[in-house]
Design a protein around this motif. Structure first.
Motif, PDB file in Angstrom:
ATOM      1  N   THR A 111      11.640  -8.669 -18.801  1.00 56.57           N
ATOM      2  CA  THR A 111      10.601  -8.754 -17.773  1.00 56.57           C
ATOM      3  C   THR A 111      11.165  -9.296 -16.474  1.00 56.57           C
ATOM      4  OG1 THR A 111       8.856  -9.112 -19.418  1.00 56.57           O
ATOM      5  CG2 THR A 111       8.371  -9.767 -17.159  1.00 56.57           C
ATOM      6  N   PHE A 112      11.962 -10.342 -16.569  1.00 52.60           N
ATOM      7  CA  PHE A 112      12.566 -10.945 -15.377  1.00 52.60           C
ATOM      8  C   PHE A 112      13.420  -9.931 -14.625  1.00 52.60           C
ATOM      9  CE2 PHE A 112      16.381 -12.928 -13.544  1.00 52.60           C
ATOM     10  CZ  PHE A 112      15.793 -13.673 -12.534  1.00 52.60           C
ATOM     11  N   LEU A 113      14.250  -9.192 -15.343  1.00 54.81           N
ATOM     12  CA  LEU A 113      15.121  -8.214 -14.704  1.00 54.81           C
ATOM     13  C   LEU A 113      14.325  -7.113 -14.008  1.00 54.81           C
ATOM     14  CD1 LEU A 113      17.849  -7.885 -17.494  1.00 54.81           C
ATOM     15  CD2 LEU A 113      18.016  -9.151 -15.339  1.00 54.81           C
ATOM     16  N   ILE A 114      13.261  -6.656 -14.664  1.00 56.58           N
ATOM     17  CA  ILE A 114      12.436  -5.601 -14.077  1.00 56.58           C
ATOM     18  C   ILE A 114      11.654  -6.127 -12.876  1.00 56.58           C
ATOM     19  CG2 ILE A 114      10.473  -4.060 -14.472  1.00 56.58           C
ATOM     20  CD1 ILE A 114      11.393  -3.842 -17.394  1.00 56.58           C
ATOM     21  N   ARG A 117       0.804  -1.215   0.000  1.00 59.72           N
ATOM     22  CA  ARG A 117       0.000   0.000   0.000  1.00 59.72           C
ATOM     23  C   ARG A 117       0.843   1.274   0.000  1.00 59.72           C
ATOM     24  NH1 ARG A 117      -2.333  -3.405   3.930  1.00 59.72           N
ATOM     25  NH2 ARG A 117      -4.359  -4.256   3.327  1.00 59.72           N
ATOM     26  N   ASN A 118       2.170   1.153  -0.038  1.00 61.04           N
ATOM     27  CA  ASN A 118       2.984   2.363   0.031  1.00 61.04           C
ATOM     28  C   ASN A 118       2.867   3.191  -1.246  1.00 61.04           C
ATOM     29  OD1 ASN A 118       5.098   1.700  -1.903  1.00 61.04           O
ATOM     30  ND2 ASN A 118       5.787   0.178  -0.411  1.00 61.04           N
ATOM     31  N   ASP A 119       3.265   4.448  -1.134  1.00 64.17           N
ATOM     32  CA  ASP A 119       3.066   5.399  -2.225  1.00 64.17           C
ATOM     33  C   ASP A 119       3.872   5.066  -3.473  1.00 64.17           C
ATOM     34  OD1 ASP A 119       1.306   6.845  -0.687  1.00 64.17           O
ATOM     35  OD2 ASP A 119       2.846   8.190   0.107  1.00 64.17           O
ATOM     36  N   ASN A 120       4.983   4.369  -3.320  1.00 60.72           N
ATOM     37  CA  ASN A 120       5.865   4.114  -4.459  1.00 60.72           C
ATOM     38  C   ASN A 120       5.427   2.932  -5.316  1.00 60.72           C
ATOM     39  OD1 ASN A 120       7.602   6.218  -3.665  1.00 60.72           O
ATOM     40  ND2 ASN A 120       8.672   4.862  -2.231  1.00 60.72           N
ATOM     41  N   ILE A 121       4.524   2.115  -4.786  1.00 62.12           N
ATOM     42  CA  ILE A 121       4.214   0.874  -5.490  1.00 62.12           C
ATOM     43  C   ILE A 121       3.233   1.067  -6.648  1.00 62.12           C
ATOM     44  CG2 ILE A 121       2.183   0.051  -4.219  1.00 62.12           C
ATOM     45  CD1 ILE A 121       3.636  -2.683  -4.067  1.00 62.12           C
ATOM     46  N   GLY A 122       2.493   2.181  -6.636  1.00 65.88           N
ATOM     47  CA  GLY A 122       1.513   2.409  -7.695  1.00 65.88           C
ATOM     48  C   GLY A 122       2.138   2.413  -9.076  1.00 65.88           C
ATOM     49  N   GLY A 123       3.281   3.073  -9.213  1.00 64.19           N
ATOM     50  CA  GLY A 123       3.970   3.109 -10.497  1.00 64.19           C
ATOM     51  C   GLY A 123       4.462   1.746 -10.920  1.00 64.19           C
ATOM     52  N   ARG A 124       4.918   0.959  -9.959  1.00 67.66           N
ATOM     53  CA  ARG A 124       5.400  -0.384 -10.285  1.00 67.66           C
ATOM     54  C   ARG A 124       4.247  -1.275 -10.747  1.00 67.66           C
ATOM     55  NH1 ARG A 124       8.680   0.488  -5.533  1.00 67.66           N
ATOM     56  NH2 ARG A 124       7.439  -0.931  -4.248  1.00 67.66           N
TER      57      ARG A 124
END
Length: 258
Positions: free
Chosen positions: A75-78, A18-25
């Motif tokens: 994809t794996f690296l990201i 739920r942290n703010d940084n995860i939305g972009g990921r």
């Protein structure tokens, strides 16, 4: 630090989701494979054009396994980078546990049966509805050199099994649920983007064909999301996915050998 599941019958939800940084990921995890398929498909078209092929776009279609393999590597690296930022190891998302080999095997066999049914029926149905024939297009079964088919036989199903369902089902789905509190939205979004990526593999700029590719994979994508929510077991899903991809490239190899 590994995070254990509190309830094995629900998808894992951690406060870190739920942290703010995860939305972009989450957004990147949903769209990156489609973009990577387009990028590497364009690379193949460019290479063939430089080699003097008069129809590079059409010629690139048959090289789709390598389009996918290259996309799978990135994809794996990201994905590994995203998980590392959350303090989670890549292997941990498969939720492997000792002493479950028999149960995992049975789950995998059951998933293969479900996958074949949920994959094959829409494949033929939408082919008839959109393309006017029950026989699906054979774009993905064009002859390539034997050495290329042999490499595809090994690398495509392994790399695809390791990243495709882990990206959409193992990574995006539980994080969308944690961010929104809505399971239906998590299954819908992860399933929609899982199915949508197929419109770019291979690159065929034909509306009915692309729509056929998308709709054919949609039922299975939703079913996998529901199954994962019930079992919280990504490993059987990934193995079943590997087996289904394996039969695809086995067909390609056999056709190439004719």
């Amino acid at each position: 630090m590994k995070r254990e599941l509190m309830n094995p019958n629900r998808i894992q939800v951690n406060s870190s989701y739920r942290n703010d940084n995860i939305g972009g990921r989450i957004v990147i995890s949903l769209i990156m494979r489609t973009l990577l398929f387009i990028i590497f498909g364009a690379v193949l078209v460019g290479i063939l054009a430089l080699l003097g092929n008069s129809s590079p776009l059409h010629a690139a279609e048959k090289w789709w396994p390598f389009q996918a393999i290259l996309a799978n590597l990135v994809t794996f690296l990201i994905l590994r980078s995203f998980l590392k930022q959350e303090g989670i190891s890549y292997l941990s998302i498969f939720n492997y546990k000792k002493g479950r080999a028999k149960k995992d095997t049975l789950e995998t066999l059951w998933l293969v049966i479900v996958g074949i049914a949920a994959g094959a029926i829409p494949l033929f149905l939408f082919s008839y509805l959109l393309l006017g024939t029950f026989t699906p297009p054979e774009v993905m079964f064009q002859k390539i050199p034997i050495w290329a088919a042999a490499i595809a036989l090994i690398l495509f199903p392994i790399s695809n099994g390791l990243v495709e369902t882990p990206t959409y089902i193992g990574y995006a789905l539980p994080r969308i649920k944690a961010r929104t509190g809505k399971l239906w939205l998590a299954i819908a979004l992860s399933g929609l983007f899982l199915a949508f990526q197929h419109v770019a593999l291979p690159l065929v700029f034909d509306g009915p064909y692309m729509l056929w590719r998308f709709l054919s994979f949609l039922p299975l994508a939703f079913i996998l999301g529901f199954i994962f929510n019930k079992t919280n077991r990504l490993l059987p899903i990934a193995i079943a996915h590997f087996l289904m991809d394996l039969q695809l490239v086995v067909q390609l190899l056999l056709m190439t050998m004719k």
